[in-house]
Motif scaffolding. Structure first.
Motif, short mmCIF file in Angstrom:
data_model
loop_
_atom_site.label_atom_id
_atom_site.label_comp_id
_atom_site.label_asym_id
_atom_site.label_seq_id
_atom_site.Cartn_x
_atom_site.Cartn_y
_atom_site.Cartn_z
N TRP A 159 1.54 11.96 7.44
CA TRP A 159 0.40 12.86 7.62
C TRP A 159 -0.85 12.01 7.52
CZ3 TRP A 159 -3.95 14.09 4.82
CH2 TRP A 159 -4.53 15.35 4.99
N THR A 165 -6.76 8.76 5.44
CA THR A 165 -5.80 9.00 4.37
C THR A 165 -4.41 9.09 4.95
OG1 THR A 165 -7.48 10.34 3.28
CG2 THR A 165 -5.23 10.57 2.51
N LEU A 166 -3.48 8.35 4.37
CA LEU A 166 -2.12 8.33 4.88
C LEU A 166 -1.17 8.79 3.79
CD1 LEU A 166 0.04 7.31 6.94
CD2 LEU A 166 -0.10 5.13 5.80
N GLN A 167 -0.27 9.70 4.14
CA GLN A 167 0.73 10.15 3.18
C GLN A 167 2.06 10.30 3.89
OE1 GLN A 167 1.05 11.17 -0.28
NE2 GLN A 167 -0.54 9.64 -0.13
N LYS A 168 3.09 9.84 3.23
CA LYS A 168 4.43 10.06 3.75
C LYS A 168 4.89 11.41 3.23
CE LYS A 168 8.74 7.57 4.36
NZ LYS A 168 9.77 8.48 3.95
N VAL A 169 5.31 12.28 4.12
CA VAL A 169 5.65 13.64 3.73
C VAL A 169 6.98 14.04 4.36
CG1 VAL A 169 3.32 14.48 3.34
CG2 VAL A 169 4.27 14.54 5.61
#
Lengths: 236, 289
Positions: A159, A165-169
């Motif tokens: 995401w 901003t980077l997030q593994k979801v």
């Protein structure tokens, strides 16, 4: 991966501030808050993604419009950036298509130069870096979901925000759909979904949007990526 | 004479009184009632150098219009300059023990009130002796983590030993980096241990704001959206000379209680304890609310 191709007609002046493109003197400390304080441009599009057993499913609505007018209802907002990675973008169509093509071409350049594809995690960090670098120059107003399932890695969904901003979801959504759909995904997603189960969960999400969301989103483009490549799901 | 305007010296004075005199085209304007005060050399007029006064009420109209337009335009998700530090949420504590330091942080990342992820990695391990945690704009945190990683690799190659950067080098570098980049919307907490020249273990705790202003504390440093609650609960729970296990428990307890009072922090708590042997981490389950 350092981006070799620069987007066409980008400002050369790296000290330019978003509100004064050709200014050569650096603005003061709080002036940069304008970059971070820039509101996400108002668009009505949405995207939903979820991770399954060895695949990632991304769905994006197919409306293209501005304010009260819809230009077309069959726009594909999910771009394949390499053989095993797809990216669904949300935001003003200008930024989405420019940024999307920029990423596609740089990924292809990496593949040609290095004879190997970037991993999904590598691609995610590259894209995040490009969004972050552009933040003070003139932000790309693009929120995106990146899904990939390369051969030796597990399927991963990332995401990303327009601020870098980077997030593994495991599942995610952008746009107005996120207000309706995230709780459904909390309830129905589980680890190791098969493709049929994932499409069922997606149908539930879209039914919820049809019931409760003010904007009609009649058509969706739905794609699945796994280690064999990208497949388009005939959803409508 | 008839052609001298009334009110000027030497003009004819109308005996009928001021009410009979036409105000327009002018009788010299408002007449001074009180005599002009003597200039007081002991108290010069403080407003002598004041510029033009505040804008009159006629200027309120465009301000209201601008506010109305701004409200109408704010349909999408906004990250205002004021709330950029609280948009994503997150809190961090660093606390000192005997020969060790610990950092605890929550793992919630949100887009305003909406939770995006319960697995956000806020803490960056620079090397075996120093860890850095970030709150504020998460994209900036990730960017600075990458910069720190590069710097650590460069330093390790230059000094030809691991670790490349001592905790002091880490926080001094960060302070300089933040200042030189004209301030970034983040708050940084650095914690680490190293060995002094006499071989004794030294602990380092440093908190920084977005401009790089360092504060070096002996007991604890907090940052993030729950920082107000964290100050209270850390002050109450901190004792001198805690060992690594006791520090772990204290940090977890402080974090858990402060997160209960903050809607923008939540999720699991992860605690990293840095000793001279390295970094150990433990993750505690928490509620996302």
């Amino acid at each position: 991966a350092a981006a070799k191709l620069s987007p066409c007609r980008r400002r050369r002046n790296l000290r330019a501030s978003p509100d004064h493109p050709y200014r050569s003197v650096a603005p003061g400390p709080r002036a940069d808050c304008a970059a971070f304080g820039s509101s996400q441009a108002f668009t009505m599009d949405s995207t939903i993604g979820m991770r399954g057993d060895g695949f990632v499913l991304l769905a994006a609505d197919a409306n293209a419009g501005r304010s009260i007018l819809i230009y077309k209802q069959d726009l594909d907002k999910i771009l394949p950036i390499s053989e095993n990675q797809i990216m669904a973008t949300v935001g003003p169509q200008a930024d989405c298509s420019v940024f999307g093509e920029y990423i596609q071409k740089n990924m292809r350049l990496y593949e040609l130069e290095n004879q190997i594809n970037l991993s999904t995690f590598g691609a995610a960090n590259f894209i995040r870096g490009e969004l972050a670098k552009a933040l003070r120059r003139g932000p790309y107003q693009v929120n995106l979901l990146l899904g990939g399932a390369a051969k030796d890695e597990e399927a991963s969904l990332f995401w990303m925000d327009y601020l870098g901003t980077l997030q593994k979801v495991n599942y995610g959504a952008h746009g107005y759909a996120s207000n309706f759909v995230l709780s459904l995904l909390d309830a129905h997603w589980e680890k190791g979904l098969t493709e049929e189960q994932a499409i069922e969960v997606l149908r539930k999400c879209i039914k919820e949007l049809e019931t409760r969301f003010m904007i009609a989103l009649p058509k969706w483009s739905v794609k699945v990526v796994d280690s064999e490549g990208v497949r388009v799901i005939d959803f409508n | 004479a008839a052609d001298i305007l009334p009110g000027t010296p030497g003009a004819a004075v109308d005996e009928r009184g001021p009410a009979a005199v036409a105000v327009f085209p002018g009788n010299g304007g408002p007449q001074r009632i009180h005599p002009k005060p003597e200039p007081n050399i002991n108290h010069p007029n403080p407003r002598a150098m004041a510029g033009p006064g505040p804008r009159r009420s006629g200027a309120r109209v465009p301000v209201l219009l601008v506010m109305l337009i701004a409200m109408l335009m704010s349909f999408g998700r906004r990250v205002e300059a004021n709330d950029v530090m609280t948009h994503y949420g997150g809190s961090v504590i660093a606390m000192r023990g005997k020969g060790c330091v610990g950092i605890a942080c929550d793992m919630r990342l949100g887009a305003g009130p909406q939770t995006v992820s319960t697995d956000a990695r806020r803490v960056f391990k620079v090397n075996d002796g120093a860890v850095v945690a970030f709150t504020g704009l998460f994209g900036i945190a990730q960017q600075v983590m990458a910069v720190l990683g590069d710097q650590e690799r460069k330093a390790a190659l230059q000094r030809l030993k691991e670790p490349g950067m001592t905790p002091m080098a880490v926080y001094n570098f960060l302070s300089r980096f933040l200042w030189e980049n004209r301030g970034l919307p983040c708050e940084v907490v650095v914690a680490g241990v190293d060995k002094g020249e006499d071989g004794k273990v030294r602990t380092h705790l440093c908190g920084m704001d977005g401009l790089g202003a360092k504060v070096l504390n002996d007991d604890f440093v907090v940052a993030g959206t729950a920082s107000q609650s964290l100050y209270g609960v850390c002050e109450a729970s901190y004792t001198d000379g805690m060992g690594p296990e006791e520090l772990l428990e204290t940090l977890e307890k402080c974090m858990r209680n402060a997160m209960d009072r903050d809607c923008l922090s939540g999720g699991d708590t992860v605690v990293h304890i840095v000793t001279e042997k390295g970094v150990t981490s433990k993750r505690f389950k928490g509620r996302v609310d």
